[in-house]
Scaffold this active site. Structure first.
Site, mmCIF file in Angstrom:
data_model
loop_
_atom_site.group_PDB
_atom_site.id
_atom_site.type_symbol
_atom_site.label_atom_id
_atom_site.label_comp_id
_atom_site.label_asym_id
_atom_site.label_seq_id
_atom_site.Cartn_x
_atom_site.Cartn_y
_atom_site.Cartn_z
ATOM 1 N N GLU A 42 8.991 1.423 11.289
ATOM 2 C CA GLU A 42 10.053 2.426 11.137
ATOM 3 C C GLU A 42 9.368 3.772 11.230
ATOM 4 O O GLU A 42 8.603 4.141 10.340
ATOM 5 C CB GLU A 42 10.734 2.304 9.772
ATOM 6 C CG GLU A 42 11.415 0.974 9.519
ATOM 7 C CD GLU A 42 12.671 0.772 10.332
ATOM 8 O OE1 GLU A 42 13.100 1.696 11.054
ATOM 9 O OE2 GLU A 42 13.226 -0.334 10.252
ATOM 10 N N CYS A 99 13.382 10.461 7.492
ATOM 11 C CA CYS A 99 13.117 10.099 8.885
ATOM 12 C C CYS A 99 14.359 10.304 9.742
ATOM 13 O O CYS A 99 14.257 10.682 10.900
ATOM 14 C CB CYS A 99 12.635 8.664 8.970
ATOM 15 S SG CYS A 99 13.694 7.556 8.057
ATOM 16 N N LYS A 154 0.877 -1.183 0.000
ATOM 17 C CA LYS A 154 0.000 0.000 0.000
ATOM 18 C C LYS A 154 0.908 1.226 0.000
ATOM 19 O O LYS A 154 1.453 1.612 1.028
ATOM 20 C CB LYS A 154 -0.884 -0.007 1.252
ATOM 21 C CG LYS A 154 -2.221 0.710 1.127
ATOM 22 C CD LYS A 154 -2.159 2.209 0.890
ATOM 23 C CE LYS A 154 -1.907 3.050 2.107
ATOM 24 N NZ LYS A 154 -1.782 4.496 1.752
HETATM 25 P P1 NAP Z 1 1.924 8.478 7.662
HETATM 26 O O1 NAP Z 1 0.870 9.486 7.583
HETATM 27 O O2 NAP Z 1 2.115 7.726 8.905
HETATM 28 O O3 NAP Z 1 1.656 7.489 6.451
HETATM 29 C C1 NAP Z 1 2.437 6.364 6.174
HETATM 30 C C2 NAP Z 1 1.583 5.341 5.456
HETATM 31 O O4 NAP Z 1 0.553 4.872 6.337
HETATM 32 C C3 NAP Z 1 0.855 5.891 4.240
HETATM 33 O O5 NAP Z 1 0.813 4.894 3.251
HETATM 34 C C4 NAP Z 1 -0.519 6.166 4.807
HETATM 35 O O6 NAP Z 1 -1.537 6.260 3.859
HETATM 36 C C5 NAP Z 1 -0.716 4.987 5.714
HETATM 37 N N1 NAP Z 1 -1.762 5.158 6.723
HETATM 38 C C6 NAP Z 1 -2.270 6.304 7.235
HETATM 39 N N2 NAP Z 1 -3.225 6.033 8.148
HETATM 40 C C7 NAP Z 1 -3.344 4.681 8.214
HETATM 41 C C8 NAP Z 1 -4.154 3.776 8.957
HETATM 42 N N3 NAP Z 1 -5.053 4.214 9.851
HETATM 43 N N4 NAP Z 1 -4.003 2.458 8.773
HETATM 44 C C9 NAP Z 1 -3.093 1.993 7.899
HETATM 45 N N5 NAP Z 1 -2.308 2.789 7.151
HETATM 46 C C10 NAP Z 1 -2.413 4.126 7.309
HETATM 47 O O7 NAP Z 1 3.343 9.074 7.348
HETATM 48 P P2 NAP Z 1 3.709 10.076 6.191
HETATM 49 O O8 NAP Z 1 3.257 11.421 6.570
HETATM 50 O O9 NAP Z 1 3.280 9.554 4.885
HETATM 51 O O10 NAP Z 1 5.297 9.958 6.220
HETATM 52 C C11 NAP Z 1 6.072 10.701 7.080
HETATM 53 C C12 NAP Z 1 6.492 9.921 8.315
HETATM 54 O O11 NAP Z 1 7.182 8.728 7.967
HETATM 55 C C13 NAP Z 1 7.425 10.700 9.177
HETATM 56 O O12 NAP Z 1 7.011 10.675 10.515
HETATM 57 C C14 NAP Z 1 8.754 9.981 9.034
HETATM 58 O O13 NAP Z 1 9.638 10.096 10.074
HETATM 59 C C15 NAP Z 1 8.337 8.591 8.782
HETATM 60 N N6 NAP Z 1 9.386 7.849 8.078
HETATM 61 C C16 NAP Z 1 10.134 6.940 8.780
HETATM 62 C C17 NAP Z 1 11.146 6.232 8.147
HETATM 63 C C18 NAP Z 1 11.968 5.225 8.898
HETATM 64 O O14 NAP Z 1 12.591 4.400 8.261
HETATM 65 N N7 NAP Z 1 12.010 5.249 10.211
HETATM 66 C C19 NAP Z 1 11.379 6.436 6.800
HETATM 67 C C20 NAP Z 1 10.620 7.374 6.107
HETATM 68 C C21 NAP Z 1 9.615 8.065 6.774
HETATM 69 P P3 NAP Z 1 -1.881 7.726 3.247
HETATM 70 O O15 NAP Z 1 -0.819 8.015 2.311
HETATM 71 O O16 NAP Z 1 -3.188 7.601 2.586
HETATM 72 O O17 NAP Z 1 -1.953 8.654 4.425
#
Ligand code: NAP
Ligand code: MG
Length: 498
Positions: free
Chosen positions: A269, A303, A194
């Site tokens: 992550e 991240c 996804k």
């Molecule tokens: P996000 O809002 O948490 O979204 C990540 C993924 O989860 C997206 O595909 C999102 O879909 C999906 N999602 C959202 N709500 C969900 C739910 N209730 N159930 C299942 N899936 C759901 O994060 P983001 O804003 O896209 O990305 C930024 C974040 O990612 C930052 O906090 C960053 O630190 C973190 N990150 C961490 C790493 C690591 O390796 N530690 C690497 C990269 C990024 P949608 O797109 O439709 O919202």
């Protein structure tokens, strides 16, 4: 395809063809519309214009995909030998290399990373990740344990954990997807990917390439959709055995709460607020260049971005001047302008989020030395920003911004430093700049972070585990540890003396 793309952006004919085709779900070996017939839009963050309408998966589509993934898991994929799994992953890597130009353009159209960075900095890593895990596929073995019990043999067998839902963010769409898919397929799992709603296009391209490589239908399926629909349906589905997630802490927590209902395996992550620590004895030019790239790479949407700068007082002014200078050298612009060194943010919401944090920091007494402004009303641009004097309690110092904003704080001595560096709910990464090996050894032991970079920033490699301490997550991507997350251990007790 929109007028804006044909007028402004020079892309390969293959990319134009890809954008002209309907962007459908990949279920089994078919590309299909969603049951609901719904679509959602994906935009080009460099221009704000529509790139494509994409099929929007929901519960019924998830049901189909899970059924097919399980059938493949227990059927066609199980029949493939381990070395053949490795060969297929290598074949996929070859196809990625062969189409790296198109994939990079598609990715940069969708997420705004400068196209040269995607092509030369990221795509080779995607192929390398598949190759690394291809090598593991036929090296997954068990062991026997001598319990000392007469007539009893105990054998440990490693088995694929099952159907994996990989839910990934938009910052490095192909890379994040690959970090889940490669070890999962090497382990013999099947995967439903996804992608983030902002960046579905290369996920679909990868799904098509996997079929072209000869990976059996149903082994890698791609369901673009929103988090609250496709994502939530995958997390709730009893036929999914594991969730491999990269994204925000809030969503990671929500996923974990739901997953516990069926005891799905979960690896996470999550975010970070990683410190770049610059000691007075450091090579200051190296430290400035590395710390600046540590925060400004990919517009800070990383991240492990070095979003906190901790600088020893005696060199604070020199370092800050250097970082401000580096920020002012950056050319913010379209991902497709060769002069660009920093692309847009992913969305207008992200611009609002970043500006909101900078205003909060100003309100708390922070001084913005450079940047602090959104630019260019068409795309989603924000200037590289350096903030000093914000108190340690300010949200700009404590929370993840996910944008090109660094907050700098001085420290006096190495004794006072460790507490300051660890004063964060996160623990993803840290960097130390020093010429003194005693400092680097001492600090790298006490820092609570999954990656510590000494006199460098941001290195990753398929063989090296990457992930977080504390609120930055659970589990690791990369290396043997990552593979283990896609395997269950079965203990087989055989009484041979009955
Ligand atoms: P996000 O809002 O948490 O979204 C990540 C993924 O989860 C997206 O595909 C999102 O879909 C999906 N999602 C959202 N709500 C969900 C739910 N209730 N159930 C299942 N899936 C759901 O994060 P983001 O804003 O896209 O990305 C930024 C974040 O990612 C930052 O906090 C960053 O630190 C973190 N990150 C961490 C790493 C690591 O390796 N530690 C690497 C990269 C990024 P949608 O797109 O439709 O919202
Ligand atoms: Mg997009």
């Amino acid at each position: 395809m929109t007028e804006a793309l044909s007028a402004e952006i020079d892309v390969l004919p293959e990319v134009r063809e890809t954008l002209k085709r309907p962007q459908l779900l990949i279920i089994g070996d078919h590309e299909v519309a969603a049951h609901s017939g719904e679509t959602f839009d994906t935009l080009n963050p460099s221009t704000g214009s529509l790139l494509a309408r994409v099929a929007h998966a929901d519960r019924d589509d998830v049901d189909d995909a899970v059924r097919i993934a399980r059938a493949a898991l227990e059927g066609s994929w199980r029949m493939v030998t381990a070395s053949e799994r490795g060969r297929l992953l290598n074949k996929l890597a070859d196809l990625i290399d062969a189409q790296a130009g198109e994939l990079a353009q598609l990715e940069s159209l969708d997420n705004g990373t400068p196209v040269g960075v995607t092509r030369n900095g990221l795509l080779p890593g995607v192929a390398a990740h598949f190759r690394y895990f291809a090598g593991w596929a036929d090296k997954i073995d068990g062991t026997t344990i001598d319990t000392g019990m007469p007539g009893m043999s105990v054998q440990l067998q490693r088995e694929p954990v099952g159907v994996v839902a990989a839910i990934v963010p938009w910052n490095f769409p192909l890379t994040m997807a690959t970090w889940k898919i490669a070890p999962a397929l090497a382990a013999g799992c099947t995967v439903i990917l996804k992608p983030a709603e902002q960046t579905p296009l290369t996920a679909l391209a990868l799904g098509r390439l996997a079929l072209e490589a000869g990976i059996p239908p149903g082994v890698l399926q791609v369901l673009p959709g929103l988090g609250e629909t496709a994502g939530a349906a995958l997390v709730e589905h009893p036929g999914v055995d594991k969730i491999a997630f990269t994204g925000s802490v809030e969503v990671g927590q929500a996923i974990s709460r739901v997953a516990v209902g069926t005891m799905k395996r979960v690896s996470l992550e999550l975010g970070g607020k990683s410190p770049s620590i610059i000691m007075a004895d450091a090579d200051i030019n190296l430290a400035i260049a590395s710390a600046a790239s540590g925060i400004f790479f990919n517009s800070g949407q990383v991240c492990s971005a070095g979003s906190r700068l901790l600088v020893q007082s005696s060199v604070f002014d020199d370092v800050i001047n250097g970082i401000v200078g580096a920020a002012e050298q950056i050319r913010v612009g379209s991902a497709f302008d060769p002069a660009t060194t920093m692309g847009p943010l992913i969305s207008s919401e992200q611009v609002d989020r970043v500006s909101g944090y900078v205003e909060l920091g100003r309100g708390d007494g922070g001084r913005v030395l450079t940047g602090g402004t959104a630019t260019n009303p068409n795309g989603f641009y924000y200037q590289p920003t350096v903030v000093v004097d914000a108190p340690a309690t300010s949200r700009i110092v404590r929370e993840e911004i996910f944008g090109p904003v660094v907050v700098a704080q001085p420290f006096e001595s190495i004794e006072s430093l460790a507490d300051k560096a660890n004063d964060s709910p996160f623990g993803l990464a840290a960097a130390i700049f020093t010429r003194d090996a005693r400092n680097s050894h001492h600090l790298s032991r006490i820092l609570k972070a999954g990656s510590v970079w000494v006199n460098c920033y941001g290195y990753v490699h398929p063989a090296v585990p990457f992930g977080g301490f504390k609120m930055s997550g659970a589990g690791r991507d990369g290396g043997r540890e990552s593979l283990d997350q896609y395997l269950e251990t079965k203990a087989i007790w055989t009484n041979y003396a009955w």
